[in-house]
Design a protein around this motif. Structure first.
Motif: not given
Lengths: 334, 300, 257
Positions: C202-225
């Protein structure tokens, strides 16, 4: 999200902000108005009777002919009763604060704090009433006869060279209390008024001292009293002085107690059992009989203006101290 | 304890040989004793007024007007006068005080203007009540030509209690967690909508507690109403806000000092004092209880 | 009413910086956010990822010293332009915070808050919106019998889903998540992650996380800052399997962080 200016909500927000900000300045305006009206009404007496004659004149006979508006007896009354009260109230107030903040068991504190707070809002007219019906008779009947009659008698019977004569005379002269309504009674009742003011502000200052200070002191083997005396009190000394200053401000401005129990004599006091007429009581007692616009009316506003200036200076000093104190606290957090 | 040369204390001495410190014991017990002074005085005065006043207190006393030049009868108009003074005062000042608090907590920017507002609140809080009385006399009674009246007295009391209402409300508003404001703004609401719908409802219990404690203070004040509202005697309940009123604290003062039958009216004085204390300390107690409940309830 | 930009990117951020006073918290970051995808931002604490996220719906406006610079477009419109309607922006770009922050009112009132402020008064309409939002936030079954109970009576994970429902009730196009699970237990975390994945239809999602597994599990794109700079941005699969940058590799493999 198209760009359209100005948006309806933006106009409304601006409108609300302007209203709230203007109301926010009411307190400034009120303070300025108080100063303006006091000085406007007071100007006349200083102008017509002469500033120095008013401030330093020793005769306050506002209803005699010609009237005399020397405020020195009133100012002296306020200063002496304030000094006497401060001597009693400051140790008591600070001790209460130290007890509540540092020593008392949790349960006692929960019980004591509301009591002190209730004392703070206790109507001063009831304190004055209590002073009139209880304290004053005790002083003039019981204490006076004890110290000015029994004690000298006892001393004379000792037939010791110095004590039997000089000290006995001293007691007889100094402790004979003709009326219970005097500076001492007023100071006792003003103490009751000042204790909660001093102790609640001082307690805030003490509890603001970081716990780490106390822990460091205890860890070095210091006892409780040493920790309080050498660590906690020095660390909060500016807050404690604010408490003392605001306590003194309360004493100076308190009206009903001095009106009811200070005795009301507009003369410069020589001893603590002399009746006095401090500035607030002069205003309260005489305003009803002073005709609007008469010189007496203006003179009473003059007394009020001096009172206002004294408390203004005390507020400025304590604000200055507490600002510095706050700066230190923020510094500690960083 | 460090083991080694020079350390002559065995560890158990710590437990068994703790010396009683005379100085410490003396000062701690001194402070313990002095610390109770205020509470003891409060209780003594309360008992004194209660024991003497309870004899005078009756249903007739609080529901009948005074008779025979105030030597007999009740104090109904006196009670009504005090209640009217405090209600009008609060109705006038709460909106102004809370709005100022909103300004200080939400809209003000650091700088000269904010400093001057804070400074004047601080200074106003220290102005003696009799000076407020003079101000009320000069402004409301004479300049606005209200005369000695309910309205002039209420306005004077309102000016006096303003700094208290501002600071208690400001404290209550500042105690609302920042995250509530964030959450609301992230929903796409304006600042004012956030304040009106989230901040103020959350701060309301705190604001009300401050108002109750402020009402208690106002009800017990004498000096500000002495030359602005209080009458020695009025035949009944005031019919308009431009009439003078009788008030509990002033009634005590008048009967105890200026009346012609000081000794004769003692019971009435005690009864009036007790009524005033019940009113003031009762409201105080409600405020204190509400506040401690709020402290427990705050889960966020 | 809106001039929809024809690119598939909902946010176009280019050489975008954010300052706190003199401190540059985000340094000329460039990132494009695709619609109906989950974009994760990872990096050690203090790297500016939250600041960048909060810049997307101008929550940084609340911080007095904070000042943005550079280009940040939402549907081709400059977010930081003074003519941009920030209220409408925040309605369309919702936000869920690190700590669940329901209002101290009932569950119903929490969800109905946004629509009500927006002027919807009809009870039946509000009921629909509330139910709809709670269903989409996957919490309807748990709270449907106690809608009048306080939002603060829920468990941490439920509170967070309630906050998500509160945002969804606004019909946003984008939801920004600021470490939404860092205060939650693993089971609640799993539920939220599941929810995020289901929401992207339904919507676009941007998520900030410090949990890398979480980023790997749920995201399509990842930005590393890192230290305010956008070090690497790309497909999640590529970033985690074959990072181009040495820093990214070190972070992902746990050599610092």
């Amino acid at each position: 999200m198209r760009k359209y200016i100005p948006l309806k909500w933006q106009t409304k927000e601006k409108f609300v902000e302007i209203i709230i900000s203007s109301v926010g300045f009411v307190s400034v305006i009120v303070l300025l108005l108080i100063a303006f009206f006091l000085f406007k009404e007071a100007f006349e007496v200083f102008y017509r009777a002469g500033f120095y004659h008013v401030i330093l004149g020793t005769q306050w006979y506002p209803t005699s002919d010609p009237p005399k508006f020397g405020m020195l007896p009133l100012i002296a009354g306020t200063l002496t009763v304030t000094g006497l009260t401060a001597i009693i109230a400051i140790p008591l107030g600070l001790a209460t604060a130290i007890y509540i903040a540092e020593i008392a068991h949790y349960k006692i504190r929960e019980f004591l704090k509301p009591l002190i707070e209730m004392l703070a809002s206790f109507p001063s007219v009831v304190l004055g009433f209590f002073g009139m019906v209880i304290i004053a008779p005790i002083l003039s009947n019981w204490l006076s006869s004890l110290l000015a009659e029994r004690l000298p008698e006892l001393l004379r019977n000792t037939s010791l060279p110095f004590i039997s004569t000089t000290l006995a005379d001293f007691c007889y002269n100094k402790f004979f209390i003709s009326s219970g309504l005097n500076m001492f009674t007023a100071a006792l009742m003003l103490t009751v008024r000042a204790i909660p003011v001093i102790s609640s502000i001082a307690e805030d200052a003490l509890t603001a001292v970081p716990r780490t200070y106390r822990e460091a002191s205890y860890a070095l083997g210091a006892g409780k009293w040493e920790t309080i005396y050498k660590v906690v009190v020095p660390a909060s000394v500016s807050g404690l002085s604010v408490a003392v200053i605001l306590g003194i401000g309360t004493i100076i401005g308190e009206t009903m107690i001095v009106l009811m129990v200070a005795g009301g004599a507009a003369v410069i006091p020589h001893w603590i059992f002399d009746p006095i007429r401090p500035m607030p009581s002069a205003i309260a007692a005489e305003m009803a009989e002073a005709a609007h616009g008469s010189l007496h009316y203006h003179a009473l506003f003059g007394v009020g203006a001096i009172l206002f200036l004294i408390t203004l200076v005390l507020s400025l000093i304590s604000d200055f101290i507490s600002k510095k104190y706050r700066a230190i606290k923020i510094g500690e957090k960083v | 304890m460090i083991q080694g040369e020079g350390n002559k204390h065995a560890p158990f001495e710590l437990v068994h040989k703790r010396k009683f410190n005379l100085k410490e014991g003396f000062f701690l017990s001194l402070i313990r004793t002095l610390g109770f002074t205020g509470a003891v005085i409060l209780i003594i005065i309360l008992l004194f007024v209660a024991l003497n006043g309870v004899k005078a207190l009756s249903w007739d006393f609080i529901t009948k007007p005074p008779i025979e030049s105030m030597t007999k009868g009740g104090i109904l108009p006196v009670i009504v006068g005090t209640i009217l003074l405090t209600i009008i005062c609060m109705v006038v000042i709460i909106p102004i005080g809370v709005t100022t608090a909103i300004f200080l907590a939400e809209y003000s920017k650091p700088g000269f203007l904010l400093n001057s507002v804070n400074m004047s609140i601080y200074t106003l809080a220290g102005v003696p009540s009799v000076v407020f009385g003079l101000f009320g006399l000069s402004v409301f009674v004479i300049t606005f030509n209200f005369g000695m009246s309910l309205l002039a007295g209420s306005f004077t009391l309102a000016v006096m209690i303003l700094p208290y209402i501002i600071s208690t409300s400001e404290e209550a508003i500042k105690a609302v967690p920042y995250s509530f404001r964030e959450a609301s703004l992230a929903c796409g609401t304006t600042k004012w909508q956030t304040i009106w719908k989230v901040v103020l409802p959350t701060a309301l219990p705190g604001i009300l507690t401050g108002a109750i404690l402020g009402t208690a203070k106002v009800a017990g004040e004498t000096a500000p109403i002495m030359f602005t509202a209080a009458a020695f005697f009025t035949p009944g309940i005031p019919k308009s806000v431009f009439e003078p009123v009788m008030a509990l604290p002033y009634h005590i003062y008048v009967l105890a000092t200026a009346g012609t039958h000081i000794e004769q009216t003692r019971p009435i004085q005690y009864g009036t004092a007790l009524t005033l204390i019940i009113l003031v300390l009762g409201m105080n107690l409600i405020g204190i209880i509400l506040r401690s409940k709020q402290r427990v309830k705050k889960a966020w | 009413m809106v001039e929809i930009n024809q690119t598939k990117y909902i946010f176009e951020i280019k050489k975008f910086s954010v300052f706190y006073g003199d401190f540059m918290a985000v340094k000329e970051a460039t990132i494009n956010i695709e619609s109906n995808k989950v974009t994760a931002m990872i990096g050690p604490s203090g790297c500016g990822k939250t600041t960048l996220l909060r810049a997307l719906n101008r929550m940084n406006d609340l911080i007095v010293t904070c000042r943005p610079k550079g280009q940040a477009l939402f549907h081709g419109i400059d977010i930081n332009d003074k003519d941009t309607d920030v209220i409408e922006l925040r309605r369309r770009v919702g936000m869920v915070f690190q700590k669940p922050n329901p209002f101290p009112s009932s569950i119903y009132e929490n969800v109905a808050y946004g629509p009500k402020v927006r002027g919807i008064k009809k009870r039946s309409q509000l009921d629909d919106i509330v139910e709809n939002a709670l269903v989409r936030a996957a919490i309807w079954d748990e709270v449907k019998d106690k809608l009048n109970e306080s939002g603060l009576s829920l468990s941490g994970g439920q509170m967070q889903r309630l906050c998500i429902a509160r945002s969804l009730a606004q019909e946003p196009e984008v939801l920004l998540f600021d470490e939404p699970t860092s205060a939650l237990d693993p089971i609640s975390t799993a539920k939220i992650e599941e929810l995020i994945v289901s929401l992207k239809k339904l919507i676009t999602i941007v998520i900030v996380t410090h949990n890398m597994q979480q980023a790997a599990r749920i995201s399509d794109y990842t930005a590393f800052m890192y230290l305010g700079e956008m070090i690497e941005f790309g497909d999640t699969d590529k970033i985690f399997v074959r990072p181009k940058n040495k820093l990214t590799e070190d972070y992902i493999t746990g050599r610092f962080g």
